[in-house]
Design a protein around this motif. Structure first.
Motif, PDB file in Angstrom:
ATOM      1  N   ASN A  96      10.702  -9.313   0.347  1.00  0.00           N
ATOM      2  CA  ASN A  96      11.398  -8.501   1.359  1.00  0.00           C
ATOM      3  C   ASN A  96      12.047  -9.343   2.448  1.00  0.00           C
ATOM      4  OD1 ASN A  96      10.929  -6.109   0.090  1.00  0.00           O
ATOM      5  ND2 ASN A  96       9.316  -5.404   1.466  1.00  0.00           N
ATOM      6  N   GLU A 130       6.878  -9.157   7.632  1.00  0.00           N
ATOM      7  CA  GLU A 130       6.740  -8.414   6.379  1.00  0.00           C
ATOM      8  C   GLU A 130       5.363  -8.623   5.756  1.00  0.00           C
ATOM      9  OE1 GLU A 130       8.433  -6.247   4.692  1.00  0.00           O
ATOM     10  OE2 GLU A 130      10.205  -6.158   5.975  1.00  0.00           O
ATOM     11  N   ASN A 153       2.178   1.401   3.594  1.00  0.00           N
ATOM     12  CA  ASN A 153       3.374   2.112   3.096  1.00  0.00           C
ATOM     13  C   ASN A 153       4.542   1.154   2.851  1.00  0.00           C
ATOM     14  OD1 ASN A 153       2.014   4.646   3.401  1.00  0.00           O
ATOM     15  ND2 ASN A 153       2.496   4.585   5.585  1.00  0.00           N
ATOM     16  N   TYR A 154       4.212  -0.040   2.336  1.00  0.00           N
ATOM     17  CA  TYR A 154       5.265  -1.016   2.060  1.00  0.00           C
ATOM     18  C   TYR A 154       6.194  -0.510   0.962  1.00  0.00           C
ATOM     19  CZ  TYR A 154       2.334  -2.235  -1.959  1.00  0.00           C
ATOM     20  OH  TYR A 154       1.595  -2.187  -3.122  1.00  0.00           O
ATOM     21  N   LYS A 155       7.448  -0.975   1.009  1.00  0.00           N
ATOM     22  CA  LYS A 155       8.440  -0.651  -0.010  1.00  0.00           C
ATOM     23  C   LYS A 155       9.279  -1.882  -0.295  1.00  0.00           C
ATOM     24  CE  LYS A 155       9.269   4.325   0.120  1.00  0.00           C
ATOM     25  NZ  LYS A 155      10.331   5.360   0.203  1.00  0.00           N
ATOM     26  N   LEU A 156       9.726  -1.982  -1.528  1.00  0.00           N
ATOM     27  CA  LEU A 156      10.590  -3.098  -1.899  1.00  0.00           C
ATOM     28  C   LEU A 156      11.956  -2.943  -1.253  1.00  0.00           C
ATOM     29  CD1 LEU A 156      11.197  -5.588  -3.738  1.00  0.00           C
ATOM     30  CD2 LEU A 156      12.006  -3.937  -5.452  1.00  0.00           C
ATOM     31  N   ASN A 157      12.432  -4.034  -0.622  1.00  0.00           N
ATOM     32  CA  ASN A 157      13.772  -4.065  -0.037  1.00  0.00           C
ATOM     33  C   ASN A 157      14.745  -4.582  -1.102  1.00  0.00           C
ATOM     34  OD1 ASN A 157      16.123  -4.461   1.385  1.00  0.00           O
ATOM     35  ND2 ASN A 157      15.161  -5.526   3.106  1.00  0.00           N
ATOM     36  N   LYS A 158      15.288  -3.668  -1.884  1.00  0.00           N
ATOM     37  CA  LYS A 158      16.196  -4.067  -2.962  1.00  0.00           C
ATOM     38  C   LYS A 158      17.460  -4.722  -2.410  1.00  0.00           C
ATOM     39  CE  LYS A 158      14.758  -0.177  -5.879  1.00  0.00           C
ATOM     40  NZ  LYS A 158      15.248   1.022  -6.592  1.00  0.00           N
ATOM     41  N   LYS A 186       1.919   8.115  -6.455  1.00  0.00           N
ATOM     42  CA  LYS A 186       2.793   7.505  -5.461  1.00  0.00           C
ATOM     43  C   LYS A 186       2.480   6.008  -5.413  1.00  0.00           C
ATOM     44  CE  LYS A 186       3.307  11.598  -2.543  1.00  0.00           C
ATOM     45  NZ  LYS A 186       3.100  12.177  -1.181  1.00  0.00           N
ATOM     46  N   LYS A 187       3.328   5.248  -6.039  1.00  0.00           N
ATOM     47  CA  LYS A 187       3.076   3.810  -6.167  1.00  0.00           C
ATOM     48  C   LYS A 187       4.385   3.051  -6.099  1.00  0.00           C
ATOM     49  CE  LYS A 187       0.709   0.474  -9.169  1.00  0.00           C
ATOM     50  NZ  LYS A 187       0.000   0.293 -10.451  1.00  0.00           N
ATOM     51  N   GLU A 188       4.370   1.926  -5.397  1.00  0.00           N
ATOM     52  CA  GLU A 188       5.560   1.096  -5.235  1.00  0.00           C
ATOM     53  C   GLU A 188       5.317  -0.276  -5.852  1.00  0.00           C
ATOM     54  OE1 GLU A 188       8.530   1.789  -3.807  1.00  0.00           O
ATOM     55  OE2 GLU A 188       7.946   3.865  -3.452  1.00  0.00           O
TER      56      GLU A 188
END
Length: 238
Positions: A96, A130, A153-158, A186-188
């Motif tokens: 990220n 991050e 609640n992390y998410k990939l920053n594409k 709910k999985k990232e």
């Protein structure tokens, strides 16, 4: 004319109450049966095996115009990879923010020359915004460990990947991000990967892996909800 007389039937008291009790018992039994049937139906649905699906990132397309500035194979002021490419070892990348960590399994000078017979150990701690990390490497024993804590609640920053990786490097990183999950889960993807500084090969750090060999390096992985523990061992052939 004679008036019709009403007829009455006499029932024994014990027989009357027995009939009432039987009727009540039947109604209660029926209600329990119906409730059990509904509960069993819901239970069977809940216990039914859930289908797992694979999530891939094959659709990621690079928007990088100058491939010489690719964060992985090129030179950029915002990536340390052109420095770490001098090392014959492995590292970890926070995708990220593209923060690169060396496992410190070997010692190098600023020019990338290996310092032989070095016996010291190194410890590093940091917070990039991050990730929070701690790193420990013991060169003399060929052992190292990096512990990563991710934000909740992390998410990939594409966007960080498509903007700064050439298509070839993006494809390698995208392949490492593939993971499995249940349909309603709910999985990232975990926004981390392993990198071989010498070959620039990328290795997955998703939670269905537990170990991997990268040339002469053996890597073990452990996962918690928002933390990843990676242990690495230098095991050259003798």
């Amino acid at each position: 004319m004679h008036e019709k007389r009403k007829k009455y039937y006499h029932i024994r008291k014990d027989l009357f109450w027995c009939t009432i009790l039987l009727a009540v018992s039947f109604l209660i039994g029926y209600a329990i049966h119906q409730h059990h049937g509904i509960f069993l139906t819901h239970s069977l649905k809940a216990d039914a095996p859930k289908e797992r699906i694979e999530i891939t990132f094959d659709d990621l397309q690079s928007s990088l115009n100058d491939i010489s500035t690719c964060y992985l194979c090129g030179s950029s002021d915002y990536s340390m990879m052109d420095y770490y490419r001098k090392f014959d070892t492995v590292g970890l990348i926070s995708l990220n923010d593209w923060h690169v960590l060396d496992f410190q399994l070997k010692a190098y000078d600023e020019s990338g020359n290996e310092i032989l017979n070095k016996t010291s150990s190194n410890m590093l701690f940091g917070n990039t915004g991050e990730i929070t990390y701690s790193s420990h490497g013991d060169v003399s024993r060929g052992m190292a460990e990096i512990d990563i804590t991710l934000p909740e609640n992390y998410k990939l920053n594409k966007r960080n990947l498509t903007d700064h990786l050439c298509q070839s490097c993006l494809d390698k990183v995208a392949a490492s991000l593939e993971y499995w999950k249940y349909e309603d889960e709910k999985k990232e993807p975990i926004p981390l990967c392993l990198v071989d500084f010498k070959t620039l090969d990328i290795y997955s750090l998703q939670d269905y892996y537990r170990s991997v060999f990268i040339r002469d390096y053996y890597v073990e992985m452990g996962f918690e909800e928002i933390s990843v523990e990676v242990k690495t061992f230098y095991l050259p052939k003798r």
